[in-house]
Design a protein around this motif. Structure first.
Motif, short mmCIF file in Angstrom:
data_model
loop_
_atom_site.label_atom_id
_atom_site.label_comp_id
_atom_site.label_asym_id
_atom_site.label_seq_id
_atom_site.Cartn_x
_atom_site.Cartn_y
_atom_site.Cartn_z
N TYR A 13 0.83 -1.20 0.00
CA TYR A 13 0.00 0.00 0.00
C TYR A 13 0.87 1.25 0.00
CZ TYR A 13 -3.55 3.35 1.37
OH TYR A 13 -4.39 4.44 1.42
N LYS A 17 1.09 4.28 -2.85
CA LYS A 17 0.83 5.67 -2.49
C LYS A 17 2.05 6.55 -2.78
CE LYS A 17 -2.48 7.16 -0.53
NZ LYS A 17 -3.67 7.83 -1.04
N GLN A 22 -1.75 6.93 -5.47
CA GLN A 22 -3.06 6.29 -5.40
C GLN A 22 -2.92 4.98 -4.64
OE1 GLN A 22 -4.03 5.73 -9.58
NE2 GLN A 22 -5.52 7.40 -9.46
N SER A 23 -4.03 4.55 -4.05
CA SER A 23 -4.05 3.25 -3.39
C SER A 23 -4.14 2.16 -4.46
CB SER A 23 -5.24 3.15 -2.44
OG SER A 23 -6.43 3.11 -3.18
#
Length: 82
Positions: A13, A17, A22-23
């Motif tokens: 994750y 990021k 963005q996830s």
């Protein structure tokens, strides 16, 4: 993806990021909408078929998510290429 990268979920994750801003789920959704956009431009499938092709099991949910992303419904988007 975590197994493929051989990292923890949290690390995965954070990498997304950090690099993409963005996830992972946002990246996947963006890719689905890119595919939907291309399929809507070809006009060979109806909107329900396109929603299934892009991994959405509910065409209504697909329509709502598409409109939130593009600012117009899949039908409006498809009609502009008539």
């Amino acid at each position: 993806m975590v197994d493929l990268l051989d990292v923890s979920r949290v690390k995965c994750y954070r990498l997304f990021k950090e690099r993409l801003k963005q996830s992972p789920s946002d990246v996947i959704m963006s890719l689905r909408f890119q595919k939907a956009e291309a399929l809507l431009k070809t006009k060979k499938l109806n909107i329900s078929e396109i929603s299934f092709e892009c991994g959405y099991n509910d065409p209504k949910y697909f329509g709502k998510a598409f409109k939130k992303h593009f600012g117009k419904s899949p039908k409006e988007f498809k009609d502009q290429f008539s």
